[in-house]
Design a protein around this motif. Structure first.
Motif, PDB file in Angstrom:
ATOM      1  N   VAL A 106       8.091 -11.420   0.021  1.00  0.00           N
ATOM      2  CA  VAL A 106       9.111 -11.236  -1.012  1.00  0.00           C
ATOM      3  C   VAL A 106      10.497 -11.591  -0.479  1.00  0.00           C
ATOM      4  O   VAL A 106      11.329 -12.201  -1.176  1.00  0.00           O
ATOM      5  N   VAL A 107      10.784 -11.250   0.766  1.00  0.00           N
ATOM      6  CA  VAL A 107      12.099 -11.513   1.346  1.00  0.00           C
ATOM      7  C   VAL A 107      12.272 -13.001   1.633  1.00  0.00           C
ATOM      8  O   VAL A 107      13.326 -13.596   1.335  1.00  0.00           O
ATOM      9  N   ARG A 108      11.261 -13.639   2.193  1.00  0.00           N
ATOM     10  CA  ARG A 108      11.407 -15.024   2.646  1.00  0.00           C
ATOM     11  C   ARG A 108      11.076 -16.036   1.538  1.00  0.00           C
ATOM     12  O   ARG A 108      11.723 -17.085   1.446  1.00  0.00           O
ATOM     13  N   ASN A 109      10.073 -15.779   0.757  1.00  0.00           N
ATOM     14  CA  ASN A 109       9.656 -16.734  -0.277  1.00  0.00           C
ATOM     15  C   ASN A 109       9.514 -16.008  -1.617  1.00  0.00           C
ATOM     16  O   ASN A 109       8.398 -15.786  -2.112  1.00  0.00           O
ATOM     17  N   PRO A 110      10.599 -15.614  -2.199  1.00  0.00           N
ATOM     18  CA  PRO A 110      10.500 -14.856  -3.449  1.00  0.00           C
ATOM     19  C   PRO A 110       9.954 -15.684  -4.604  1.00  0.00           C
ATOM     20  O   PRO A 110       9.449 -15.139  -5.581  1.00  0.00           O
ATOM     21  N   ASP A 111      10.094 -17.032  -4.510  1.00  0.00           N
ATOM     22  CA  ASP A 111       9.632 -17.860  -5.622  1.00  0.00           C
ATOM     23  C   ASP A 111       8.147 -18.223  -5.531  1.00  0.00           C
ATOM     24  O   ASP A 111       7.576 -18.752  -6.490  1.00  0.00           O
ATOM     25  N   GLN A 112       7.548 -18.013  -4.410  1.00  0.00           N
ATOM     26  CA  GLN A 112       6.140 -18.359  -4.237  1.00  0.00           C
ATOM     27  C   GLN A 112       5.254 -17.265  -4.833  1.00  0.00           C
ATOM     28  O   GLN A 112       5.555 -16.073  -4.730  1.00  0.00           O
ATOM     29  N   PRO A 113       4.108 -17.659  -5.462  1.00  0.00           N
ATOM     30  CA  PRO A 113       3.226 -16.628  -6.042  1.00  0.00           C
ATOM     31  C   PRO A 113       2.517 -15.839  -4.941  1.00  0.00           C
ATOM     32  O   PRO A 113       2.275 -16.351  -3.852  1.00  0.00           O
ATOM     33  N   LEU A 114       2.202 -14.621  -5.285  1.00  0.00           N
ATOM     34  CA  LEU A 114       1.496 -13.757  -4.337  1.00  0.00           C
ATOM     35  C   LEU A 114      -0.001 -14.082  -4.339  1.00  0.00           C
ATOM     36  O   LEU A 114      -0.524 -14.637  -5.314  1.00  0.00           O
ATOM     37  N   ALA A 139      -9.370   0.251   7.926  1.00  0.00           N
ATOM     38  CA  ALA A 139      -8.827   0.166   6.568  1.00  0.00           C
ATOM     39  C   ALA A 139      -7.336   0.485   6.556  1.00  0.00           C
ATOM     40  O   ALA A 139      -6.554  -0.162   5.835  1.00  0.00           O
ATOM     41  N   VAL A 140      -6.897   1.468   7.351  1.00  0.00           N
ATOM     42  CA  VAL A 140      -5.471   1.807   7.426  1.00  0.00           C
ATOM     43  C   VAL A 140      -4.676   0.640   8.013  1.00  0.00           C
ATOM     44  O   VAL A 140      -3.610   0.258   7.497  1.00  0.00           O
ATOM     45  N   GLU A 141      -5.194   0.058   9.117  1.00  0.00           N
ATOM     46  CA  GLU A 141      -4.498  -1.064   9.745  1.00  0.00           C
ATOM     47  C   GLU A 141      -4.405  -2.248   8.783  1.00  0.00           C
ATOM     48  O   GLU A 141      -3.372  -2.923   8.686  1.00  0.00           O
ATOM     49  N   GLU A 142      -5.512  -2.515   8.076  1.00  0.00           N
ATOM     50  CA  GLU A 142      -5.516  -3.651   7.152  1.00  0.00           C
ATOM     51  C   GLU A 142      -4.524  -3.433   6.006  1.00  0.00           C
ATOM     52  O   GLU A 142      -3.767  -4.340   5.638  1.00  0.00           O
ATOM     53  N   ALA A 143      -4.534  -2.210   5.442  1.00  0.00           N
ATOM     54  CA  ALA A 143      -3.606  -1.926   4.338  1.00  0.00           C
ATOM     55  C   ALA A 143      -2.153  -2.009   4.798  1.00  0.00           C
ATOM     56  O   ALA A 143      -1.289  -2.575   4.094  1.00  0.00           O
ATOM     57  N   THR A 144      -1.861  -1.474   5.971  1.00  0.00           N
ATOM     58  CA  THR A 144      -0.494  -1.528   6.500  1.00  0.00           C
ATOM     59  C   THR A 144      -0.060  -2.974   6.729  1.00  0.00           C
ATOM     60  O   THR A 144       1.080  -3.363   6.410  1.00  0.00           O
ATOM     61  N   PHE A 145      -0.985  -3.776   7.270  1.00  0.00           N
ATOM     62  CA  PHE A 145      -0.652  -5.176   7.521  1.00  0.00           C
ATOM     63  C   PHE A 145      -0.373  -5.928   6.216  1.00  0.00           C
ATOM     64  O   PHE A 145       0.576  -6.726   6.110  1.00  0.00           O
ATOM     65  N   LEU A 146      -1.198  -5.684   5.180  1.00  0.00           N
ATOM     66  CA  LEU A 146      -0.989  -6.367   3.899  1.00  0.00           C
ATOM     67  C   LEU A 146       0.343  -5.972   3.273  1.00  0.00           C
ATOM     68  O   LEU A 146       1.059  -6.830   2.711  1.00  0.00           O
ATOM     69  N   VAL A 147       0.685  -4.671   3.330  1.00  0.00           N
ATOM     70  CA  VAL A 147       1.959  -4.229   2.755  1.00  0.00           C
ATOM     71  C   VAL A 147       3.132  -4.898   3.470  1.00  0.00           C
ATOM     72  O   VAL A 147       4.095  -5.400   2.841  1.00  0.00           O
ATOM     73  N   ASP A 148       3.109  -4.951   4.801  1.00  0.00           N
ATOM     74  CA  ASP A 148       4.185  -5.614   5.559  1.00  0.00           C
ATOM     75  C   ASP A 148       4.235  -7.097   5.244  1.00  0.00           C
ATOM     76  O   ASP A 148       5.340  -7.689   5.121  1.00  0.00           O
ATOM     77  N   ALA A 149       3.052  -7.730   5.089  1.00  0.00           N
ATOM     78  CA  ALA A 149       3.033  -9.162   4.770  1.00  0.00           C
ATOM     79  C   ALA A 149       3.637  -9.429   3.400  1.00  0.00           C
ATOM     80  O   ALA A 149       4.370 -10.417   3.195  1.00  0.00           O
ATOM     81  N   VAL A 150       3.365  -8.556   2.417  1.00  0.00           N
ATOM     82  CA  VAL A 150       3.936  -8.725   1.075  1.00  0.00           C
ATOM     83  C   VAL A 150       5.439  -8.569   1.120  1.00  0.00           C
ATOM     84  O   VAL A 150       6.192  -9.335   0.478  1.00  0.00           O
TER      85      VAL A 150
END
Length: 438
Positions: free
Chosen positions: A58-66, A43-54
């Motif tokens: 945001v940096v690369r595709n700010p206009d794309q929906p999450l 669960a920690v690894e998954e949460a960390t990965f999702l936060v980094d992916a978000v």
């Protein structure tokens, strides 16, 4: 009363079941703990990965929906959960692990209870709170397949262990039975040498000991029987010559001495006889009545002999063995005891008892141990002519050969009592009379 736990197999079975139960319980507890820890790390690894992916999204595709269930929340929004100091230890450890995986200064909070579990993260460089879903830390788990497989494995392990314990104690059980037979003076066939090396060595040593004792007993019996048999012919000639004497007083004295010597020789022959009694079993109560009646009629100057027979018709012994036991004990009581002599039988919870007691002076306590030893004559109270010191030794040997136990002692200061006990398993059954053929 015999208890299963007192046997070697019972104790081995209890030990095996206890060890297997403890090991399986420890294994199951360790497996569940390890599974919970693995789930928490995942669960920690998954949460960390999702936060980094978000953050990268945001940096690369700010206009794309999450993606769904992932959102960015303004720090001033009322949706931001407060930092709660009262959290469960698992949730607190989870947030601490996520915080350790993030850059220094990152805020990590858990979503409000009551809704889907979420994780709120805001780093020093983040303009908004990053909200990502997380797995429940302790989802409800049933004991379904894990416990089922655990019970199956435990059952097979117990059965295999019990079979191994049974196979291990079988040689010991055979050896214990052989030792019991040897202690009762019964013939002991060679015990099969099987099992572990130490047990095979023990069994081999016991077999050698039995063979040496049997060889020594056989040599002694052959020598004793040979001497006694060779004495019978000259004693018969001596009695014949004595009866031809003219002087009555001398003749009677010599005949008495010859009769005493003949009785001693017959005792030697009985003691030396080591074969099994093949005579038909008879009811002890009825045979005791016949022997006592015959003893009263034949024995000159016989004291009063009473009977107290309460064993019932189920108490049976080989006829020859019973006759020898009663004749020796009655002769012993007649020679050394005082009337009345009591022959008694009884039925107990373990088997049957046969006892012969007199009302004489008994035997001194320090002499009771030697009373049944062969060729021992207790002086001065229990000596006499025509006695070889074999009477009680013969009785002990016959009782043990019949599968019983005996006890000799003074009963209540009223003389000597010989108590013989026969368990139900050692009592032979009287054959039913054959039906008439029409």
């Amino acid at each position: 009363m015999r208890r299963p736990i007192d046997s070697l197999f019972g104790r081995l079975a209890l030990l095996v079941v206890a060890v297997l139960l403890l090991s399986h319980f420890a294994w199951y507890a360790l497996m569940r703990l390890e599974r919970n820890q693995l789930q928490a790390r995942y669960a920690v690894e998954e949460a960390t990965f999702l936060v980094d992916a978000v953050r990268q999204h945001v940096v690369r595709n700010p206009d794309q929906p999450l993606p769904s269930r992932v959102k960015l929340v303004d720090p001033a929004s009322a949706e931001v959960p407060p930092e709660s100091p009262n959290m469960s230890p698992p949730l607190e450890r989870f947030l601490e692990d996520v915080r350790d995986r993030m850059p220094s200064g990152t805020q990590v909070r858990a979503g409000l209870p009551g809704g889907p579990p979420t994780l709120w993260v805001r780093g020093t460089a983040d303009h908004s709170w990053i909200v990502v879903p997380v797995q429940p830390l302790r989802p409800p788990r049933s004991l379904d397949r894990t416990v089922l497989w655990l019970i199956m494995i435990f059952s097979f392990a117990v059965m295999a262990a019990l079979f191994a314990a049974w196979a291990l104690q079988q040689p010991l059980r055979s050896l214990a039975q052989a030792v019991a037979r040897f202690g009762r003076g019964l013939p002991v066939p060679p015990v099969p040498e099987r099992g572990p090396r130490e047990l095979r060595q023990l069994t081999h040593g016991f077999n050698q000991m039995v063979q040496e004792v049997a060889r020594t007993e056989n040599d002694r019996a052959v020598m004793l029987a040979g001497v006694a048999h060779d004495l019978k012919t000259p004693l018969a000639r001596l009695r014949l010559r004595a009866e031809m004497m003219d002087e009555a007083k001398m003749r009677d004295g010599v005949v008495r001495d010859v009769d005493s010597m003949t009785h001693i020789v017959e005792q030697f022959l009985v003691f030396a006889h080591d074969g099994a009694d093949r005579s038909e079993p008879v009811e002890v109560n009825a045979q005791c009545e016949r022997v006592v009646r015959s003893y009263r009629a034949v024995a000159s100057g016989a004291p009063t002999v009473e009977t107290d027979l309460r064993a019932g018709p189920g108490f049976c012994l080989p006829a020859a063995t019973l006759d020898r036991i009663l004749s020796n004990l009655l002769d012993n009581a007649h020679a050394y005891g005082a009337p009345p002599i009591v022959v008694a039988t009884a039925r107990t919870a373990e088997g049957f008892t046969l006892s012969v007691s007199d009302n004489g002076k008994g035997i001194a306590a320090q002499d009771l141990i030697n009373a049944s030893r062969p060729f021992v004559r207790l002086d001065p109270a229990r000596g006499g002519n025509g006695h070889s010191g074999l009477g009680l030794a013969i009785v002990e040997r016959l009782v043990r050969r019949a599968g019983g136990e005996w006890e000799i002692g003074n009963h209540g200061g009223r003389g000597l009592r010989v108590l013989m006990s026969f368990p139900f398993s050692a009592v032979p059954q009287v054959k039913a009379a054959s039906e008439s053929v029409w």
